[in-house]
Design a protein around this motif. Structure first.
Motif, PDB file in Angstrom:
ATOM      1  N   VAL A  11       3.531  -2.813   5.334  1.00  0.00           N
ATOM      2  CA  VAL A  11       2.712  -4.012   5.226  1.00  0.00           C
ATOM      3  C   VAL A  11       2.740  -4.509   3.785  1.00  0.00           C
ATOM      4  CG1 VAL A  11       0.390  -4.958   5.480  1.00  0.00           C
ATOM      5  CG2 VAL A  11       1.216  -3.222   7.088  1.00  0.00           C
ATOM      6  N   THR A  12       3.055  -5.802   3.614  1.00  0.00           N
ATOM      7  CA  THR A  12       3.047  -6.404   2.284  1.00  0.00           C
ATOM      8  C   THR A  12       2.104  -7.604   2.289  1.00  0.00           C
ATOM      9  OG1 THR A  12       4.895  -7.865   2.794  1.00  0.00           O
ATOM     10  CG2 THR A  12       5.441  -5.739   1.835  1.00  0.00           C
ATOM     11  N   HIS A  13       1.676  -7.989   1.106  1.00  0.00           N
ATOM     12  CA  HIS A  13       0.855  -9.194   0.955  1.00  0.00           C
ATOM     13  C   HIS A  13       1.075  -9.737  -0.446  1.00  0.00           C
ATOM     14  CE1 HIS A  13      -2.267  -7.160  -1.484  1.00  0.00           C
ATOM     15  NE2 HIS A  13      -1.952  -6.113  -0.760  1.00  0.00           N
ATOM     16  N   ALA A  14       0.689 -10.961  -0.675  1.00  0.00           N
ATOM     17  CA  ALA A  14       0.853 -11.567  -1.989  1.00  0.00           C
ATOM     18  C   ALA A  14      -0.052 -10.851  -2.989  1.00  0.00           C
ATOM     19  CB  ALA A  14       0.500 -13.047  -1.935  1.00  0.00           C
ATOM     20  N   ALA A  15       0.526 -10.461  -4.106  1.00  0.00           N
ATOM     21  CA  ALA A  15      -0.240  -9.765  -5.138  1.00  0.00           C
ATOM     22  C   ALA A  15      -1.145 -10.745  -5.855  1.00  0.00           C
ATOM     23  CB  ALA A  15       0.707  -9.088  -6.132  1.00  0.00           C
ATOM     24  N   ALA A  16      -2.338 -10.284  -6.216  1.00  0.00           N
ATOM     25  CA  ALA A  16      -3.270 -11.112  -6.988  1.00  0.00           C
ATOM     26  C   ALA A  16      -2.773 -11.194  -8.423  1.00  0.00           C
ATOM     27  CB  ALA A  16      -4.664 -10.499  -6.945  1.00  0.00           C
ATOM     28  N   ASP A  17      -2.923 -12.348  -9.030  1.00  0.00           N
ATOM     29  CA  ASP A  17      -2.472 -12.517 -10.424  1.00  0.00           C
ATOM     30  C   ASP A  17      -3.490 -12.042 -11.411  1.00  0.00           C
ATOM     31  OD1 ASP A  17      -0.014 -13.516  -9.710  1.00  0.00           O
ATOM     32  OD2 ASP A  17      -0.751 -15.579  -9.610  1.00  0.00           O
ATOM     33  N   ILE A  68       0.871  -1.175   0.000  1.00  0.00           N
ATOM     34  CA  ILE A  68       0.000   0.000   0.000  1.00  0.00           C
ATOM     35  C   ILE A  68       0.909   1.227   0.000  1.00  0.00           C
ATOM     36  CG2 ILE A  68      -1.728   1.308   1.308  1.00  0.00           C
ATOM     37  CD1 ILE A  68      -2.847  -1.294   0.329  1.00  0.00           C
ATOM     38  N   ALA A  69       0.564   2.211  -0.806  1.00  0.00           N
ATOM     39  CA  ALA A  69       1.323   3.451  -0.841  1.00  0.00           C
ATOM     40  C   ALA A  69       0.370   4.611  -1.098  1.00  0.00           C
ATOM     41  CB  ALA A  69       2.393   3.409  -1.930  1.00  0.00           C
ATOM     42  N   ALA A 108      -0.156  -2.107  -4.996  1.00  0.00           N
ATOM     43  CA  ALA A 108       0.516  -2.697  -6.152  1.00  0.00           C
ATOM     44  C   ALA A 108       1.915  -3.157  -5.759  1.00  0.00           C
ATOM     45  CB  ALA A 108       0.617  -1.652  -7.269  1.00  0.00           C
ATOM     46  N   PRO A 109       2.548  -3.972  -6.609  1.00  0.00           N
ATOM     47  CA  PRO A 109       3.950  -4.299  -6.362  1.00  0.00           C
ATOM     48  C   PRO A 109       4.800  -3.025  -6.363  1.00  0.00           C
ATOM     49  CG  PRO A 109       3.007  -5.780  -7.998  1.00  0.00           C
ATOM     50  CD  PRO A 109       2.001  -4.683  -7.753  1.00  0.00           C
ATOM     51  N   GLY A 162      -5.176   2.303 -13.244  1.00  0.00           N
ATOM     52  CA  GLY A 162      -6.412   2.343 -12.468  1.00  0.00           C
ATOM     53  C   GLY A 162      -6.758   1.054 -11.741  1.00  0.00           C
ATOM     54  N   SER A 163      -6.325  -0.081 -12.244  1.00  0.00           N
ATOM     55  CA  SER A 163      -6.655  -1.343 -11.573  1.00  0.00           C
ATOM     56  C   SER A 163      -5.961  -1.474 -10.226  1.00  0.00           C
ATOM     57  CB  SER A 163      -6.296  -2.529 -12.469  1.00  0.00           C
ATOM     58  OG  SER A 163      -4.905  -2.562 -12.727  1.00  0.00           O
ATOM     59  N   TYR A 164      -4.909  -0.683  -9.989  1.00  0.00           N
ATOM     60  CA  TYR A 164      -4.180  -0.697  -8.726  1.00  0.00           C
ATOM     61  C   TYR A 164      -4.647   0.398  -7.769  1.00  0.00           C
ATOM     62  CZ  TYR A 164      -0.815  -3.517 -11.355  1.00  0.00           C
ATOM     63  OH  TYR A 164      -0.209  -4.486 -12.120  1.00  0.00           O
TER      64      TYR A 164
END
Length: 87
Positions: free
Chosen positions: A81-87, A5-6, A54-55, A29-31
Motif C-alpha cells: 500500500v502506498t500513498h502520497a507523502a506529506a511535505d 508502511i514497513a 516513509a518514502p 522519529g518523525s516517520y
C-alpha cells in the motif's frame, strides 16, 4: 513522492551499539509510528520492531545505516500500500 508502511525487525547482539541505534531511530522519529523492544536475557540479545511510514528511499537509508552498526542486524518487510507523502 509516495510513502509506504514497513516494519523493521532489528536484532541487537552488541549492546555497545544500542546508543547509536537509538540515535538513528530518534533522527528518523518523525516517520516512526510504533516501536517495541524485547530483551531476551537468556540469549543476551534484544529484539526491536519498528513500524514506519516513509518514502521507500528513506526506509532503505535507515535500514542501511542500522545494518552498518556493529553487532546489529535488520530486515525490512514492506506493505504494498502506498500513498502520497506529506511535505
Amino acid at each position: 513522492m509516495e510513502s509506504r508502511i514497513a516494519v523493521m525487525a532489528i536484532i541487537v547482539e552488541n549492546t555497545d551499539s544500542a546508543a547509536a541505534l537509538n540515535a538513528l531511530l530518534h533522527e528518523y522519529g518523525s516517520y516512526i509510528f510504533g516501536r517495541m523492544g524485547i530483551p531476551c536475557r537468556e540469549r543476551g540479545v534484544n529484539v526491536v520492531s519498528v513500524a514506519i511510514d516513509a518514502p521507500q528511499d528513506t526506509i532503505s537509508a535507515l535500514a542501511g545505516k542500522i545494518g552498518n552498526l556493529d553487532g546489529i542486524s535488520v530486515k525490512t518487510a514492506y506493505s504494498n500500500v502506498t500513498h502520497a507523502a506529506a511535505d
